[in-house]
Design a protein around this motif. Structure first.
Motif, PDB file in Angstrom:
ATOM      1  N   THR A  13      -1.683   6.892  -0.280  1.00 45.58           N
ATOM      2  CA  THR A  13      -1.757   8.346  -0.198  1.00 45.58           C
ATOM      3  C   THR A  13      -2.703   8.775   0.918  1.00 45.58           C
ATOM      4  O   THR A  13      -3.753   8.172   1.126  1.00 45.58           O
ATOM      5  CB  THR A  13      -2.212   8.978  -1.531  1.00 45.58           C
ATOM      6  OG1 THR A  13      -3.458   8.414  -1.924  1.00 45.58           O
ATOM      7  CG2 THR A  13      -1.202   8.747  -2.631  1.00 45.58           C
ATOM      8  N   GLY A  14      -2.266   9.798   1.649  1.00 46.02           N
ATOM      9  CA  GLY A  14      -3.065  10.338   2.748  1.00 46.02           C
ATOM     10  C   GLY A  14      -2.909   9.585   4.055  1.00 46.02           C
ATOM     11  O   GLY A  14      -3.441  10.011   5.073  1.00 46.02           O
ATOM     12  N   LYS A  15      -2.167   8.488   4.048  1.00 46.76           N
ATOM     13  CA  LYS A  15      -1.982   7.711   5.282  1.00 46.76           C
ATOM     14  C   LYS A  15      -0.634   8.043   5.901  1.00 46.76           C
ATOM     15  O   LYS A  15       0.343   8.278   5.207  1.00 46.76           O
ATOM     16  CB  LYS A  15      -2.077   6.218   4.988  1.00 46.76           C
ATOM     17  CG  LYS A  15      -3.458   5.847   4.481  1.00 46.76           C
ATOM     18  CD  LYS A  15      -3.568   4.385   4.197  1.00 46.76           C
ATOM     19  CE  LYS A  15      -4.978   4.090   3.663  1.00 46.76           C
ATOM     20  NZ  LYS A  15      -5.145   2.692   3.309  1.00 46.76           N
ATOM     21  N   CYS A  16      -0.615   8.048   7.237  1.00 40.30           N
ATOM     22  CA  CYS A  16       0.597   8.389   7.970  1.00 40.30           C
ATOM     23  C   CYS A  16       1.201   7.159   8.616  1.00 40.30           C
ATOM     24  O   CYS A  16       0.543   6.142   8.801  1.00 40.30           O
ATOM     25  CB  CYS A  16       0.276   9.420   9.052  1.00 40.30           C
ATOM     26  SG  CYS A  16      -0.305  10.975   8.369  1.00 40.30           S
ATOM     27  N   CYS A  17       2.465   7.300   8.990  1.00 39.64           N
ATOM     28  CA  CYS A  17       3.205   6.251   9.669  1.00 39.64           C
ATOM     29  C   CYS A  17       2.405   5.743  10.870  1.00 39.64           C
ATOM     30  O   CYS A  17       1.823   6.554  11.583  1.00 39.64           O
ATOM     31  CB  CYS A  17       4.542   6.822  10.137  1.00 39.64           C
ATOM     32  SG  CYS A  17       5.650   5.608  10.842  1.00 39.64           S
ATOM     33  N   PRO A  18       2.297   4.459  11.029  1.00 35.95           N
ATOM     34  CA  PRO A  18       3.039   3.389  10.369  1.00 35.95           C
ATOM     35  C   PRO A  18       2.269   2.706   9.239  1.00 35.95           C
ATOM     36  O   PRO A  18       2.723   1.705   8.712  1.00 35.95           O
ATOM     37  CB  PRO A  18       3.260   2.392  11.505  1.00 35.95           C
ATOM     38  CG  PRO A  18       1.968   2.464  12.277  1.00 35.95           C
ATOM     39  CD  PRO A  18       1.587   3.941  12.217  1.00 35.95           C
ATOM     40  N   LEU A  44       6.065  11.601   4.007  1.00 34.81           N
ATOM     41  CA  LEU A  44       7.489  11.817   3.760  1.00 34.81           C
ATOM     42  C   LEU A  44       8.368  10.851   4.554  1.00 34.81           C
ATOM     43  O   LEU A  44       9.516  10.608   4.187  1.00 34.81           O
ATOM     44  CB  LEU A  44       7.868  13.264   4.073  1.00 34.81           C
ATOM     45  CG  LEU A  44       7.168  14.324   3.211  1.00 34.81           C
ATOM     46  CD1 LEU A  44       7.642  15.719   3.600  1.00 34.81           C
ATOM     47  CD2 LEU A  44       7.388  14.066   1.734  1.00 34.81           C
ATOM     48  N   GLY A  45       7.828  10.276   5.613  1.00 37.08           N
ATOM     49  CA  GLY A  45       8.568   9.290   6.392  1.00 37.08           C
ATOM     50  C   GLY A  45       8.915   8.045   5.595  1.00 37.08           C
ATOM     51  O   GLY A  45       9.855   7.325   5.932  1.00 37.08           O
ATOM     52  N   LEU A  62      13.923  -1.263  -6.340  1.00 41.11           N
ATOM     53  CA  LEU A  62      14.392  -1.082  -7.715  1.00 41.11           C
ATOM     54  C   LEU A  62      14.579   0.388  -8.066  1.00 41.11           C
ATOM     55  O   LEU A  62      15.558   0.756  -8.719  1.00 41.11           O
ATOM     56  CB  LEU A  62      13.407  -1.725  -8.693  1.00 41.11           C
ATOM     57  CG  LEU A  62      13.186  -3.230  -8.527  1.00 41.11           C
ATOM     58  CD1 LEU A  62      12.113  -3.696  -9.491  1.00 41.11           C
ATOM     59  CD2 LEU A  62      14.484  -3.988  -8.734  1.00 41.11           C
ATOM     60  N   SER A  63      13.621   1.223  -7.654  1.00 40.97           N
ATOM     61  CA  SER A  63      13.731   2.650  -7.930  1.00 40.97           C
ATOM     62  C   SER A  63      12.713   3.419  -7.100  1.00 40.97           C
ATOM     63  O   SER A  63      11.781   2.839  -6.532  1.00 40.97           O
ATOM     64  CB  SER A  63      13.525   2.950  -9.421  1.00 40.97           C
ATOM     65  OG  SER A  63      12.207   2.641  -9.823  1.00 40.97           O
ATOM     66  N   THR A  64      12.936   4.721  -7.047  1.00 38.52           N
ATOM     67  CA  THR A  64      12.016   5.624  -6.364  1.00 38.52           C
ATOM     68  C   THR A  64      11.847   6.865  -7.232  1.00 38.52           C
ATOM     69  O   THR A  64      12.715   7.184  -8.045  1.00 38.52           O
ATOM     70  CB  THR A  64      12.544   6.064  -4.977  1.00 38.52           C
ATOM     71  OG1 THR A  64      13.748   6.800  -5.162  1.00 38.52           O
ATOM     72  CG2 THR A  64      12.799   4.879  -4.072  1.00 38.52           C
ATOM     73  N   SER A  65      10.732   7.543  -7.057  1.00 37.31           N
ATOM     74  CA  SER A  65      10.530   8.816  -7.743  1.00 37.31           C
ATOM     75  C   SER A  65       9.621   9.686  -6.898  1.00 37.31           C
ATOM     76  O   SER A  65       8.892   9.200  -6.032  1.00 37.31           O
ATOM     77  CB  SER A  65       9.932   8.604  -9.143  1.00 37.31           C
ATOM     78  OG  SER A  65       8.628   8.081  -9.059  1.00 37.31           O
ATOM     79  N   GLU A  66       9.695  10.979  -7.143  1.00 37.66           N
ATOM     80  CA  GLU A  66       8.849  11.925  -6.417  1.00 37.66           C
ATOM     81  C   GLU A  66       8.386  12.999  -7.385  1.00 37.66           C
ATOM     82  O   GLU A  66       9.177  13.528  -8.166  1.00 37.66           O
ATOM     83  CB  GLU A  66       9.632  12.554  -5.263  1.00 37.66           C
ATOM     84  CG  GLU A  66       8.803  13.476  -4.417  1.00 37.66           C
ATOM     85  CD  GLU A  66       9.537  13.981  -3.187  1.00 37.66           C
ATOM     86  OE1 GLU A  66       8.981  14.860  -2.519  1.00 37.66           O
ATOM     87  OE2 GLU A  66      10.637  13.493  -2.902  1.00 37.66           O
ATOM     88  N   SER A  67       7.105  13.294  -7.336  1.00 39.02           N
ATOM     89  CA  SER A  67       6.538  14.327  -8.192  1.00 39.02           C
ATOM     90  C   SER A  67       5.332  14.943  -7.503  1.00 39.02           C
ATOM     91  O   SER A  67       4.390  14.228  -7.142  1.00 39.02           O
ATOM     92  CB  SER A  67       6.131  13.725  -9.542  1.00 39.02           C
ATOM     93  OG  SER A  67       5.514  14.713 -10.353  1.00 39.02           O
ATOM     94  N   GLY A  68       5.375  16.239  -7.304  1.00 38.12           N
ATOM     95  CA  GLY A  68       4.239  16.951  -6.738  1.00 38.12           C
ATOM     96  C   GLY A  68       3.806  16.445  -5.362  1.00 38.12           C
ATOM     97  O   GLY A  68       2.621  16.427  -5.073  1.00 38.12           O
ATOM     98  N   GLY A  69       4.758  16.016  -4.545  1.00 39.38           N
ATOM     99  CA  GLY A  69       4.432  15.533  -3.213  1.00 39.38           C
ATOM    100  C   GLY A  69       4.017  14.076  -3.150  1.00 39.38           C
ATOM    101  O   GLY A  69       3.713  13.557  -2.090  1.00 39.38           O
ATOM    102  N   THR A  70       3.993  13.404  -4.306  1.00 41.06           N
ATOM    103  CA  THR A  70       3.671  11.976  -4.347  1.00 41.06           C
ATOM    104  C   THR A  70       4.956  11.194  -4.573  1.00 41.06           C
ATOM    105  O   THR A  70       5.709  11.482  -5.501  1.00 41.06           O
ATOM    106  CB  THR A  70       2.665  11.670  -5.466  1.00 41.06           C
ATOM    107  OG1 THR A  70       1.461  12.400  -5.219  1.00 41.06           O
ATOM    108  CG2 THR A  70       2.350  10.189  -5.529  1.00 41.06           C
TER     109      THR A  70
END
Length: 78
Positions: A13-18, A44-45, A62-70
């Motif tokens: 969290t808080g880190k950008c590409c790459p 988001l990348g 296996l799976s992905t999820s998104e909640s509140g920008g995380t």
């Protein structure tokens, strides 16, 4: 699908590409085949980067999820 049995969690969290992908690559190397890495990200990348990386390396998304920008990804090492 039930939640996968997580072996290790990587918080990017808080880190950008790459960096999320660089750290994911490093973390998966430390695991054994069959282990599951949970990746937590806010970049988001990673929505395209993580699935593409899995396809390229052969690891299973296996799976992905998104909640509140995380975003959370569950990757099984092959």
């Amino acid at each position: 699908m039930t939640d996968p049995q997580i072996t290790s969690t990587l918080d990017t969290t808080g880190k950008c590409c790459p960096m999320p992908l660089v750290e994911t690559n490093r973390a998966i190397r430390a695991l054994q085949p069959g282990d599951v890495l949970e990746i937590v990200a806010t970049d988001l990348g990673t929505r395209t980067d993580i699935p593409s990386w899995c396809a390229r390396t052969g690891h299973r998304l296996l799976s992905t999820s998104e909640s509140g920008g995380t975003l959370r990804y569950y990757v099984q090492k092959v």
